[in-house]
Scaffold this motif. Structure first.
Motif, PDB file in Angstrom:
ATOM      1  N   TRP A   1       0.842  -1.191   0.000  1.00 13.54           N
ATOM      2  CA  TRP A   1       0.000   0.000   0.000  1.00 13.54           C
ATOM      3  C   TRP A   1       0.872   1.233   0.000  1.00 13.54           C
ATOM      4  CZ3 TRP A   1      -3.425  -0.932   4.891  1.00 13.54           C
ATOM      5  CH2 TRP A   1      -4.165  -2.105   4.697  1.00 13.54           C
ATOM      6  N   VAL A   2       0.369   2.265  -0.634  1.00 14.04           N
ATOM      7  CA  VAL A   2       0.920   3.596  -0.437  1.00 14.04           C
ATOM      8  C   VAL A   2      -0.114   4.270   0.452  1.00 14.04           C
ATOM      9  CG1 VAL A   2       1.621   5.730  -1.566  1.00 14.04           C
ATOM     10  CG2 VAL A   2       2.071   3.518  -2.651  1.00 14.04           C
ATOM     11  N   TRP A   3       0.153   4.316   1.741  1.00 17.59           N
ATOM     12  CA  TRP A   3      -0.914   4.519   2.725  1.00 17.59           C
ATOM     13  C   TRP A   3      -0.566   5.660   3.670  1.00 17.59           C
ATOM     14  CZ3 TRP A   3      -5.623   2.475   2.643  1.00 17.59           C
ATOM     15  CH2 TRP A   3      -6.419   2.501   3.789  1.00 17.59           C
TER      16      TRP A   3
ATOM     17  N   SER B   1       5.513  11.609   0.826  1.00 13.95           N
ATOM     18  CA  SER B   1       6.047  10.528   0.001  1.00 13.95           C
ATOM     19  C   SER B   1       5.015  10.072  -1.027  1.00 13.95           C
ATOM     20  CB  SER B   1       6.481   9.353   0.879  1.00 13.95           C
ATOM     21  OG  SER B   1       7.347   8.500   0.175  1.00 13.95           O
ATOM     22  N   ALA B   2       3.774   9.918  -0.572  1.00 13.55           N
ATOM     23  CA  ALA B   2       2.710   9.506  -1.504  1.00 13.55           C
ATOM     24  C   ALA B   2       2.585  10.512  -2.644  1.00 13.55           C
ATOM     25  CB  ALA B   2       1.386   9.366  -0.760  1.00 13.55           C
TER      26      ALA B   2
ATOM     27  N   TYR C   1       1.271   2.040 -10.104  1.00 15.45           N
ATOM     28  CA  TYR C   1       0.787   2.824  -8.976  1.00 15.45           C
ATOM     29  C   TYR C   1      -0.635   3.258  -9.253  1.00 15.45           C
ATOM     30  CZ  TYR C   1      -0.014   6.858  -5.983  1.00 15.45           C
ATOM     31  OH  TYR C   1      -0.567   7.741  -5.096  1.00 15.45           O
ATOM     32  N   LYS C   2      -1.516   3.021  -8.275  1.00 12.65           N
ATOM     33  CA  LYS C   2      -2.905   3.449  -8.415  1.00 12.65           C
ATOM     34  C   LYS C   2      -3.298   4.234  -7.179  1.00 12.65           C
ATOM     35  CE  LYS C   2      -4.048  -0.762  -8.694  1.00 12.65           C
ATOM     36  NZ  LYS C   2      -4.816  -1.994  -8.526  1.00 12.65           N
ATOM     37  N   ARG C   3      -3.719   5.458  -7.389  1.00 11.90           N
ATOM     38  CA  ARG C   3      -4.202   6.232  -6.245  1.00 11.90           C
ATOM     39  C   ARG C   3      -5.702   5.951  -6.119  1.00 11.90           C
ATOM     40  NH1 ARG C   3      -2.095  12.294  -5.463  1.00 11.90           N
ATOM     41  NH2 ARG C   3      -0.168  11.144  -5.051  1.00 11.90           N
ATOM     42  N   THR C   4      -5.997   4.836  -5.502  1.00  7.90           N
ATOM     43  CA  THR C   4      -7.389   4.383  -5.445  1.00  7.90           C
ATOM     44  C   THR C   4      -8.217   5.161  -4.442  1.00  7.90           C
ATOM     45  OG1 THR C   4      -6.768   2.820  -3.727  1.00  7.90           O
ATOM     46  CG2 THR C   4      -6.753   2.007  -5.988  1.00  7.90           C
ATOM     47  N   GLY C   5      -7.529   5.747  -3.465  1.00  9.66           N
ATOM     48  CA  GLY C   5      -8.237   6.234  -2.286  1.00  9.66           C
ATOM     49  C   GLY C   5      -8.313   5.100  -1.283  1.00  9.66           C
ATOM     50  N   GLY C   6      -8.277   5.463  -0.004  1.00  9.38           N
ATOM     51  CA  GLY C   6      -8.266   4.429   1.028  1.00  9.38           C
ATOM     52  C   GLY C   6      -9.476   4.527   1.941  1.00  9.38           C
ATOM     53  N   LEU C   7     -10.011   3.378   2.281  1.00 13.76           N
ATOM     54  CA  LEU C   7     -11.177   3.305   3.163  1.00 13.76           C
ATOM     55  C   LEU C   7     -10.835   2.483   4.394  1.00 13.76           C
ATOM     56  CD1 LEU C   7     -14.269   2.352   0.945  1.00 13.76           C
ATOM     57  CD2 LEU C   7     -13.978   4.454   2.273  1.00 13.76           C
TER      58      LEU C   7
ATOM     59  N   ILE D   1      -5.762  10.178  -0.921  1.00 11.42           N
ATOM     60  CA  ILE D   1      -4.357  10.075  -1.333  1.00 11.42           C
ATOM     61  C   ILE D   1      -3.814   8.647  -1.242  1.00 11.42           C
ATOM     62  CG2 ILE D   1      -3.291  10.526   0.912  1.00 11.42           C
ATOM     63  CD1 ILE D   1      -1.254  12.252  -0.570  1.00 11.42           C
ATOM     64  N   ASP D   2      -4.566   7.769  -0.596  1.00  9.32           N
ATOM     65  CA  ASP D   2      -4.069   6.400  -0.429  1.00  9.32           C
ATOM     66  C   ASP D   2      -4.177   5.608  -1.725  1.00  9.32           C
ATOM     67  OD1 ASP D   2      -3.567   6.891   2.226  1.00  9.32           O
ATOM     68  OD2 ASP D   2      -5.558   6.251   2.856  1.00  9.32           O
ATOM     69  N   GLY D   3      -3.361   4.584  -1.814  1.00 11.32           N
ATOM     70  CA  GLY D   3      -3.400   3.756  -3.007  1.00 11.32           C
ATOM     71  C   GLY D   3      -2.515   2.546  -2.828  1.00 11.32           C
ATOM     72  N   ASN D   4      -2.084   1.996  -3.946  1.00  7.27           N
ATOM     73  CA  ASN D   4      -1.155   0.883  -3.860  1.00  7.27           C
ATOM     74  C   ASN D   4      -0.317   0.808  -5.125  1.00  7.27           C
ATOM     75  OD1 ASN D   4      -2.627  -0.984  -5.790  1.00  7.27           O
ATOM     76  ND2 ASN D   4      -4.223  -0.725  -4.240  1.00  7.27           N
ATOM     77  N   VAL D   5       0.665  -0.071  -5.081  1.00  3.61           N
ATOM     78  CA  VAL D   5       1.648  -0.129  -6.149  1.00  3.61           C
ATOM     79  C   VAL D   5       2.036  -1.597  -6.303  1.00  3.61           C
ATOM     80  CG1 VAL D   5       3.576   0.250  -4.545  1.00  3.61           C
ATOM     81  CG2 VAL D   5       3.820   0.972  -6.909  1.00  3.61           C
ATOM     82  N   ASN D   6       2.595  -1.939  -7.439  1.00  2.54           N
ATOM     83  CA  ASN D   6       3.110  -3.303  -7.593  1.00  2.54           C
ATOM     84  C   ASN D   6       4.557  -3.330  -7.080  1.00  2.54           C
ATOM     85  OD1 ASN D   6       4.424  -5.590  -8.546  1.00  2.54           O
ATOM     86  ND2 ASN D   6       3.188  -5.715 -10.403  1.00  2.54           N
TER      87      ASN D   6
END
Lengths: 362, 361
Positions: free
Chosen positions: B50-52, B68-69, B84-90, B143-148
């Motif tokens: 996660w990019v959290w 950093s994000a 990288y996807k800035r999906t948003g975090g819940l 701003i949250d997301g994730n990356v490979n």
């Protein structure tokens, strides 16, 4: 649930291990993911000549039937359609029936998970019609389905010769056996001769350049020396050899070492077929890919030593019994695969030096 | 391979490789990365990646993560697609008491410019219809997301190598000698001399510290992660504990165990994790789990990054942190500034190792 001996896999070696332990009064449980026992023997119609002395030469599926019957004569708990999917923190084994997971506490575990076929990739190898040679044999002998009418075989092991002959008998035209090395890898000269007599073309120093087809394989290009031969086919059998299935050993934390002649990475074990985990033994192709007779014998050896470790027989008895079993194993393995026997001895000798404790192999 | 370098980085994971890349952007010569195995064989290759930012506390640490994000979109432009996807975090919660806590957090974040929303039950379900209908609400941050993680580390390495960085892998460092103005680093494959030495050993930081007689208080935490079969895309956000990857697999993980370097998975935790996931997203009940793996994560004793110079030893640096994936672009940037300019654009004094007792015990 509790048991003295858990055997993972009801293939030939798992079954002989079960017989050795159950016949000495131990409580034995077999977990098998398919719905029948006998493993790959079920679809083997070729005559198995080289078997331990306690078995007459017979066909694979007959032997599967015989072993299954023997196992059923003992009160062995057979969990068919079940899989070992992991281990609990307290060491008990997690078994799934595909709906629920339940723990089983076993004093000793014999891992007999067998081997899986390796693929050989070439461009468009994912086209339907391209399959492993084991899958072809399962289709024709177990499911009575012809995979196609015109086939080539990539690879030339003894097993490839068996299946080539079986396909040929069924009227499938074998348009070639393609081998990348300068000579066939099969060791059984009689079978190779039979294949030649059938007029099956053999291309050594050759490989498949690519497959083509719309929705299924229709033709392939064979690189043969300077030439490229285009052959129309509807089946490509890949004979890439087999490698031991190791998942359970990873989960158990066993150490590994590499023995090319036995199929690559295999768990380390000693002459008792005991891994570096005192309660974990192994048998069959998981202990090194080999011929059918050898598989049966390794199951017997593991079974004897597990019986000994649980006090069902004395150390002296176990040593005497396994001495002759190891001798038989040597004769059977040296006959077809002398290099495998050498590698196996080397492997057992290496046991005192576990090489991989903290690595993930992929 | 040369034996003399300007800078040696020990550890080629996401943190070490980011430092190597960022440093090489400005200074192309004389950088060597030593890895005891191969990058991605450890923590960086066994993470949900996660990019959290949101619900990290206190707010100054969340702010550090946010910076950093913010760098991720630019990073992808520089080193290539890292998925990288800035999906948003819940972060869903299931009782009203948690709403109070969430509101307090949102208030604290507001002061530093991190926007998080406290969603009502209806809003949460509208955003992510697959959530358990019994949810009471959720905190949400865009701003949250994730990356490979595999692409990320691989791209850091490729970009770094393109800039002249050398990697020496399966090369464990066995001894470090401090001499005036230089370090002599002995490794399995040879001996190297360098002016600057950066310890980026992640979970192994404590062991690296011992080689220079310094205590680097980083502990190991095991996290077990489940992977489902590929499912049709249905999760839109990165949800605390689970996320859906590009290929449809859902990665699920909540556990933290102190098990040293033992990377085994246990059915106890696997079952707990699966139950948790089904509680959050009920339709996962039908998903088949195809794989479980565990990763050993680095966790500094107080939870916060350890960054910067090591007091008393000139030109010796440390970068050890949890959340290495989230923080890697920023840590790479700041360590580069520190080494080349002697100061950083964002203060990192708070993260100095001097907050701990440096004596080995």
């Amino acid at each position: 649930m509790e048991t003295d001996v858990l055997i993972i896999g009801a293939g030939p070696s798992g079954l002989t291990a079960a017989l050795e332990t159950a016949s000495r009064g131990l409580d034995v449980t077999i977990v098998e993911e398919s719905f029948s026992m006998g493993g790959q023997f079920i679809q083997q119609t070729q005559l198995l000549q080289s078997l331990p002395s306690s078995y007459q030469p017979m066909r694979g599926f007959e032997l599967a039937g015989l072993l299954t019957k023997q196992v059923e004569d003992y009160s062995i708990r057979c969990l068919l359609g079940h899989r070992v999917i992991g281990f609990y923190k307290d060491g008990s084994v997690g078994i799934s029936d595909e709906i629920n997971v339940f723990p089983l506490k076993a004093k000793k575990i014999i891992v007999a998970t067998g081997a899986a076929e390796n693929a050989l990739a070439f461009p468009k190898w994912t086209l339907p019609g391209v399959m492993t040679i084991g899958a072809v044999q399962t289709l024709i002998n177990r499911d009575f389905v012809l995979p196609g009418k015109h086939a080539v075989i990539l690879g030339s092991s003894d097993f490839a010769m068996d299946v080539a002959l079986q396909l040929s008998e069924l009227g499938v035209q074998i348009k070639g056996i393609i081998e990348k090395t300068p000579s066939l890898t099969a060791r059984d000269a009689e079978k190779v001769e039979e294949v030649r007599k059938k007029g099956i073309p053999v291309y050594v120093n050759s490989s498949i350049k690519e497959a083509r087809g719309i929705g299924k394989v229709e033709e392939i290009d064979i690189v043969h020396g300077e030439q490229i031969l285009t052959v129309s086919v509807d089946v490509v059998c890949i004979d890439g050899g087999r490698s031991p299935i190791l998942d359970v050993f990873y989960q158990l934390g066993c150490s590994f070492s590499y023995q090319k002649e036995l199929g690559g990475w295999i768990p380390q074990y000693n002459k008792s077929l005991q891994t570096d985990r005192e309660d974990v033994f192994l048998a069959g192709n998981a202990a090194g890919v080999s011929s059918q007779g050898v598989l049966l014998t390794t199951g017997m050896i593991a079974g004897v030593y597990v019986s000994e470790s649980l006090g069902a027989i004395s150390k002296q008895e176990a040593d005497i019994e396994t001495m002759s079993l190891w001798r038989e194993l040597e004769i059977m393995e040296t006959k077809l695969y002398p290099d495998a026997w050498k590698a196996r001895m080397q492997h057992v000798e290496n046991f005192e030096h576990p090489v991989l404790k903290d690595q993930f192999i992929s | 391979m040369e034996t003399s370098y300007e800078t040696i980085i020990i550890g080629g994971g996401v943190v070490g490789s980011s430092i190597a890349y960022h440093l090489s952007e400005r200074k192309k010569e004389g950088i060597l990365v030593l890895d005891q195995k191969f990058p991605l064989s450890g923590t960086s290759g066994s993470t949900q990646a996660w990019v959290w930012v949101h619900n990290k506390t206190p707010s100054w640490y969340a702010e550090f993560n946010m910076y950093s994000a913010e760098l991720y979109p630019y990073l992808s432009k520089k080193i290539g697609d890292v998925e990288y996807k800035r999906t948003g975090g819940l972060s869903p919660f299931f009782n009203e008491a948690d709403r109070e806590k969430a509101l307090l957090l949102a208030e604290a974040y507001k002061k530093i410019g991190i926007k998080i929303k406290v969603l009502s039950r209806e809003e949460a379900l509208e955003k992510e219809p697959s959530l358990n209908p019994e949810v009471a609400g959720a905190t949400y941050s865009s701003i949250d997301g994730n990356v490979n993680p595999f692409r990320l580390v691989d791209m850091y390495m490729r970009a770094a190598k393109k800039n002249g960085v050398q990697y020496s892998t399966y090369n464990k460092v066995t001894e470090i000698q401090k001499l005036p103005g230089k370090f002599i680093v002995s490794s399995r494959k040879g001996t190297f001399v360098c002016n600057n030495l950066i310890l980026a050993g992640g979970t192994w930081s404590r062991e690296l510290g011992k080689l220079v007689d310094i205590s680097i208080p980083v502990n190991q935490l095991r996290g077990q992660i489940l992977v489902t079969e590929p499912l049709k895309p249905f999760l839109h956000y990165t949800i605390s504990g689970l996320r859906q990857a590009f290929n449809g697999e859902v990665l699920i993980g909540y556990s933290m165990e102190e098990e040293g370097f033992n990377r085994a998975t246990t059915l106890d935790v696997i079952q707990e994790t699966a139950n948790m996931a089904v509680h959050y997203v009920p339709q996962l009940k039908k998903a088949k789990v195809v794989r479980a793996f565990s990763g050993i994560r680095a966790m500094p004793e107080d939870g916060f990054p350890i960054l910067g110079n090591i007091p008393g030893i000139e030109n010796l640096y440390v970068a050890a942190t949890h959340s290495g994936v989230t923080l890697s672009p920023l840590i790479g940037t700041l360590m580069t500034e520190l080494i080349l300019d002697g100061e950083t654009s964002i203060p990192i004094d708070r993260y100095s190792i001097s907050r701990f007792d440096l004596a080995i015990r």
